[in-house]
Design a protein around this motif. Structure first.
Motif, PDB file in Angstrom:
ATOM      1  N   VAL A  62       0.849  -1.193   0.000  1.00 51.09           N
ATOM      2  CA  VAL A  62       0.000   0.000   0.000  1.00 51.09           C
ATOM      3  C   VAL A  62       0.883   1.240   0.000  1.00 51.09           C
ATOM      4  O   VAL A  62       1.859   1.327   0.751  1.00 51.09           O
ATOM      5  CB  VAL A  62      -0.936   0.016   1.228  1.00 51.09           C
ATOM      6  CG1 VAL A  62      -1.677   1.349   1.337  1.00 51.09           C
ATOM      7  CG2 VAL A  62      -1.920  -1.142   1.159  1.00 51.09           C
ATOM      8  N   VAL A  63       0.536   2.197  -0.837  1.00 50.20           N
ATOM      9  CA  VAL A  63       1.202   3.493  -0.873  1.00 50.20           C
ATOM     10  C   VAL A  63       0.200   4.541  -0.391  1.00 50.20           C
ATOM     11  O   VAL A  63      -0.877   4.688  -0.965  1.00 50.20           O
ATOM     12  CB  VAL A  63       1.683   3.853  -2.292  1.00 50.20           C
ATOM     13  CG1 VAL A  63       2.249   5.271  -2.330  1.00 50.20           C
ATOM     14  CG2 VAL A  63       2.731   2.855  -2.770  1.00 50.20           C
ATOM     15  N   VAL A  64       0.554   5.244   0.682  1.00 47.02           N
ATOM     16  CA  VAL A  64      -0.281   6.338   1.192  1.00 47.02           C
ATOM     17  C   VAL A  64       0.291   7.641   0.654  1.00 47.02           C
ATOM     18  O   VAL A  64       1.398   8.041   1.031  1.00 47.02           O
ATOM     19  CB  VAL A  64      -0.313   6.348   2.730  1.00 47.02           C
ATOM     20  CG1 VAL A  64      -1.149   7.512   3.235  1.00 47.02           C
ATOM     21  CG2 VAL A  64      -0.867   5.028   3.257  1.00 47.02           C
ATOM     22  N   ASP A  65      -0.453   8.269  -0.240  1.00 48.63           N
ATOM     23  CA  ASP A  65       0.023   9.470  -0.914  1.00 48.63           C
ATOM     24  C   ASP A  65      -0.518  10.717  -0.207  1.00 48.63           C
ATOM     25  O   ASP A  65      -1.702  11.033  -0.300  1.00 48.63           O
ATOM     26  CB  ASP A  65      -0.440   9.445  -2.378  1.00 48.63           C
ATOM     27  CG  ASP A  65       0.044  10.659  -3.155  1.00 48.63           C
ATOM     28  OD1 ASP A  65       0.918  11.390  -2.645  1.00 48.63           O
ATOM     29  OD2 ASP A  65      -0.455  10.865  -4.291  1.00 48.63           O
ATOM     30  N   PHE A  66       0.380  11.417   0.520  1.00 47.54           N
ATOM     31  CA  PHE A  66      -0.030  12.649   1.189  1.00 47.54           C
ATOM     32  C   PHE A  66      -0.175  13.797   0.196  1.00 47.54           C
ATOM     33  O   PHE A  66      -0.909  14.751   0.457  1.00 47.54           O
ATOM     34  CB  PHE A  66       0.987  13.020   2.273  1.00 47.54           C
ATOM     35  CG  PHE A  66       0.846  12.210   3.536  1.00 47.54           C
ATOM     36  CD1 PHE A  66       0.016  12.619   4.552  1.00 47.54           C
ATOM     37  CD2 PHE A  66       1.550  11.020   3.687  1.00 47.54           C
ATOM     38  CE1 PHE A  66      -0.115  11.871   5.718  1.00 47.54           C
ATOM     39  CE2 PHE A  66       1.433  10.268   4.848  1.00 47.54           C
ATOM     40  CZ  PHE A  66       0.588  10.684   5.868  1.00 47.54           C
ATOM     41  N   GLY A  67       0.543  13.717  -0.935  1.00 52.25           N
ATOM     42  CA  GLY A  67       0.430  14.757  -1.944  1.00 52.25           C
ATOM     43  C   GLY A  67       0.602  16.137  -1.361  1.00 52.25           C
ATOM     44  O   GLY A  67       1.586  16.437  -0.691  1.00 52.25           O
ATOM     45  N   ASP A  68      -0.389  17.000  -1.595  1.00 50.35           N
ATOM     46  CA  ASP A  68      -0.359  18.360  -1.045  1.00 50.35           C
ATOM     47  C   ASP A  68      -1.214  18.471   0.209  1.00 50.35           C
ATOM     48  O   ASP A  68      -1.614  19.573   0.605  1.00 50.35           O
ATOM     49  CB  ASP A  68      -0.862  19.363  -2.102  1.00 50.35           C
ATOM     50  CG  ASP A  68       0.050  19.414  -3.317  1.00 50.35           C
ATOM     51  OD1 ASP A  68       1.276  19.310  -3.124  1.00 50.35           O
ATOM     52  OD2 ASP A  68      -0.459  19.551  -4.449  1.00 50.35           O
ATOM     53  N   ALA A  69      -1.509  17.343   0.841  1.00 53.94           N
ATOM     54  CA  ALA A  69      -2.366  17.358   2.028  1.00 53.94           C
ATOM     55  C   ALA A  69      -1.737  18.161   3.159  1.00 53.94           C
ATOM     56  O   ALA A  69      -0.522  18.178   3.333  1.00 53.94           O
ATOM     57  CB  ALA A  69      -2.665  15.930   2.499  1.00 53.94           C
ATOM     58  N   VAL A  70      -2.581  18.808   3.935  1.00 52.67           N
ATOM     59  CA  VAL A  70      -2.165  19.569   5.103  1.00 52.67           C
ATOM     60  C   VAL A  70      -2.685  18.860   6.346  1.00 52.67           C
ATOM     61  O   VAL A  70      -3.864  18.500   6.421  1.00 52.67           O
ATOM     62  CB  VAL A  70      -2.727  21.008   5.050  1.00 52.67           C
ATOM     63  CG1 VAL A  70      -2.452  21.739   6.376  1.00 52.67           C
ATOM     64  CG2 VAL A  70      -2.117  21.776   3.892  1.00 52.67           C
ATOM     65  N   LEU A  94       3.976  -1.068   3.672  1.00 57.57           N
ATOM     66  CA  LEU A  94       3.340   0.246   3.637  1.00 57.57           C
ATOM     67  C   LEU A  94       4.386   1.277   3.252  1.00 57.57           C
ATOM     68  O   LEU A  94       5.483   1.289   3.802  1.00 57.57           O
ATOM     69  CB  LEU A  94       2.755   0.585   5.010  1.00 57.57           C
ATOM     70  CG  LEU A  94       1.930   1.873   5.110  1.00 57.57           C
ATOM     71  CD1 LEU A  94       0.614   1.742   4.356  1.00 57.57           C
ATOM     72  CD2 LEU A  94       1.662   2.215   6.575  1.00 57.57           C
ATOM     73  N   ARG A  95       4.051   2.123   2.289  1.00 58.59           N
ATOM     74  CA  ARG A  95       4.947   3.192   1.866  1.00 58.59           C
ATOM     75  C   ARG A  95       4.193   4.514   1.891  1.00 58.59           C
ATOM     76  O   ARG A  95       2.969   4.545   1.766  1.00 58.59           O
ATOM     77  CB  ARG A  95       5.478   2.928   0.449  1.00 58.59           C
ATOM     78  CG  ARG A  95       6.301   1.651   0.346  1.00 58.59           C
ATOM     79  CD  ARG A  95       6.742   1.371  -1.068  1.00 58.59           C
ATOM     80  NE  ARG A  95       7.596   0.167  -1.130  1.00 58.59           N
ATOM     81  CZ  ARG A  95       8.134  -0.299  -2.246  1.00 58.59           C
ATOM     82  NH1 ARG A  95       7.913   0.300  -3.413  1.00 58.59           N
ATOM     83  NH2 ARG A  95       8.902  -1.378  -2.201  1.00 58.59           N
ATOM     84  N   ALA A  96       4.925   5.609   2.056  1.00 61.77           N
ATOM     85  CA  ALA A  96       4.311   6.939   2.091  1.00 61.77           C
ATOM     86  C   ALA A  96       4.934   7.814   1.011  1.00 61.77           C
ATOM     87  O   ALA A  96       6.120   7.678   0.690  1.00 61.77           O
ATOM     88  CB  ALA A  96       4.495   7.587   3.467  1.00 61.77           C
ATOM     89  N   VAL A  97       4.125   8.707   0.462  1.00 57.99           N
ATOM     90  CA  VAL A  97       4.600   9.678  -0.520  1.00 57.99           C
ATOM     91  C   VAL A  97       4.424  11.073   0.065  1.00 57.99           C
ATOM     92  O   VAL A  97       3.318  11.479   0.427  1.00 57.99           O
ATOM     93  CB  VAL A  97       3.823   9.569  -1.845  1.00 57.99           C
ATOM     94  CG1 VAL A  97       4.131  10.765  -2.743  1.00 57.99           C
ATOM     95  CG2 VAL A  97       4.179   8.276  -2.557  1.00 57.99           C
ATOM     96  N   VAL A  98       5.543  11.793   0.193  1.00 56.78           N
ATOM     97  CA  VAL A  98       5.541  13.190   0.632  1.00 56.78           C
ATOM     98  C   VAL A  98       6.394  13.949  -0.373  1.00 56.78           C
ATOM     99  O   VAL A  98       7.619  13.817  -0.364  1.00 56.78           O
ATOM    100  CB  VAL A  98       6.104  13.348   2.055  1.00 56.78           C
ATOM    101  CG1 VAL A  98       6.040  14.808   2.477  1.00 56.78           C
ATOM    102  CG2 VAL A  98       5.332  12.476   3.041  1.00 56.78           C
ATOM    103  N   PRO A  99       5.783  14.736  -1.266  1.00 60.19           N
ATOM    104  CA  PRO A  99       6.536  15.361  -2.363  1.00 60.19           C
ATOM    105  C   PRO A  99       7.656  16.290  -1.923  1.00 60.19           C
ATOM    106  O   PRO A  99       8.726  16.299  -2.518  1.00 60.19           O
ATOM    107  CB  PRO A  99       5.449  16.133  -3.127  1.00 60.19           C
ATOM    108  CG  PRO A  99       4.170  15.434  -2.782  1.00 60.19           C
ATOM    109  CD  PRO A  99       4.342  14.977  -1.362  1.00 60.19           C
ATOM    110  N   ASP A 100       7.443  17.074  -0.878  1.00 56.95           N
ATOM    111  CA  ASP A 100       8.418  18.085  -0.466  1.00 56.95           C
ATOM    112  C   ASP A 100       9.142  17.623   0.794  1.00 56.95           C
ATOM    113  O   ASP A 100       8.531  17.410   1.836  1.00 56.95           O
ATOM    114  CB  ASP A 100       7.699  19.410  -0.207  1.00 56.95           C
ATOM    115  CG  ASP A 100       8.667  20.550   0.064  1.00 56.95           C
ATOM    116  OD1 ASP A 100       9.881  20.291   0.184  1.00 56.95           O
ATOM    117  OD2 ASP A 100       8.207  21.702   0.167  1.00 56.95           O
ATOM    118  N   ALA A 101      10.461  17.485   0.688  1.00 59.82           N
ATOM    119  CA  ALA A 101      11.248  17.010   1.830  1.00 59.82           C
ATOM    120  C   ALA A 101      11.229  17.988   2.995  1.00 59.82           C
ATOM    121  O   ALA A 101      11.505  17.613   4.136  1.00 59.82           O
ATOM    122  CB  ALA A 101      12.693  16.756   1.402  1.00 59.82           C
ATOM    123  N   SER A 102      10.897  19.264   2.732  1.00 62.24           N
ATOM    124  CA  SER A 102      10.859  20.258   3.807  1.00 62.24           C
ATOM    125  C   SER A 102       9.441  20.542   4.281  1.00 62.24           C
ATOM    126  O   SER A 102       9.230  21.424   5.105  1.00 62.24           O
ATOM    127  CB  SER A 102      11.495  21.571   3.322  1.00 62.24           C
ATOM    128  OG  SER A 102      10.744  22.123   2.246  1.00 62.24           O
TER     129      SER A 102
END
Length: 278
Positions: A62-70, A94-102
């Protein structure tokens, strides 16, 4: 396969992975719906894939994509920690996607240790391209320390969300209650990381001026962009030690939610009956 469980929440399959795209804002208000989506995604990933899919004995994970979520509070972190434990029990990754490292989301993952438990990728393409590991052991993960770290974030929930671009204002006025003992503190405007310290300074000045029976009245339109509990609890403990009280009147719904979540409903009550000034 695509599906929508709550607004902004999507489930689809990419390269054998079940990808869960999260809504734009994550909080305790939509936690239950997102948790249901995560549970469904994990169940789908744990099923043996269809014949000829080339993914082996089960889905890739499963990949949990946070994308631009706040993250408006710590709900998303609690969700991910619990999902990691269930993924281990089911034997899938389980994997997570967070586009911006900061981004605040990534900083929160690092601060709580979740980033060490759940692999983090910059985008869905890289998350689904990385080869899946073999079947994992099914013993439960020890996430107690992670959940403790997340709980420690609660007083600073606002740090998970970007600060507002426009300057915020907070109006604080005081009036004597008819009983002659209590002081009513009226709030209007916005409580955020910039204005909450000023509220703390004002309440501290009142206490140091021997006003120890305080009633905090909040406008129905008061904006709440952070968790003010650390300031309010600090003042409450201080006045209570000297026989005073800090009661909260007309709390905004979001503040009531935070207080209920922490089980502090009985803390902010008046030490004696007083009729607040209008």
């Amino acid at each position: 396969m695509k599906d929508t469980i709550v607004p902004g929440l999507r489930i689809e399959t990419r390269r054998g992975f079940t990808v869960l795209t999260l809504p734009a804002q994550i909080s305790w208000q939509n936690y239950a719906g997102i948790r249901e989506g995560v549970s469904r995604a994990l169940s789908l990933a744990a099923r043996p894939p269809a014949a000829g899919s080339g993914t082996g004995g089960r889905g890739a994970g499963v990949v949990v994509d946070f994308g631009d979520a706040v993250l408006l509070d710590a709900a998303g972190l609690v969700l991910l920690a619990r999902a990691e434990t269930r993924a281990r029990l089911l034997g899938c990754q389980l994997r997570a996607v967070v586009p911006d490292a900061s981004a605040p989301v990534r900083r929160a993952l690092d601060a709580t240790g979740l980033g060490r438990l759940v692999p983090v990728f910059p985008d869905v393409a890289s998350a689904t391209a990385a080869p899946p590991p073999g079947r994992r052991r099914t013993s439960p993960a020890d996430t107690a320390d992670v959940l403790d770290a997340i709980r420690a974030l609660h007083p600073a929930d606002a740090a998970l969300a970007p600060a507002p671009s426009a300057p915020s204002e907070l109006t604080i006025t005081t009036a004597a209650a008819p009983d002659g003992d209590h002081t009513v503190v009226h709030l209007a405007g916005v409580l955020d990381q910039r204005t909450v310290p000023r509220l703390g300074e004002t309440l501290t000045s009142l206490v140091e001026g021997d006003l120890r029976h305080l009633m905090l009245r909040m406008s129905a339109r008061l904006g709440l962009r952070c968790d003010p509990l650390p300031i309010l609890l600090g003042i409450r403990w201080r006045v209570a030690a000297e026989g005073g009280c800090l009661s909260l009147l007309e709390q905004p719904a979001k503040l009531r939610e935070i207080i209920d979540r922490e089980g502090l409903g009985s803390v902010f009550t008046a030490c004696r009956t007083a009729e607040p000034a209008a």
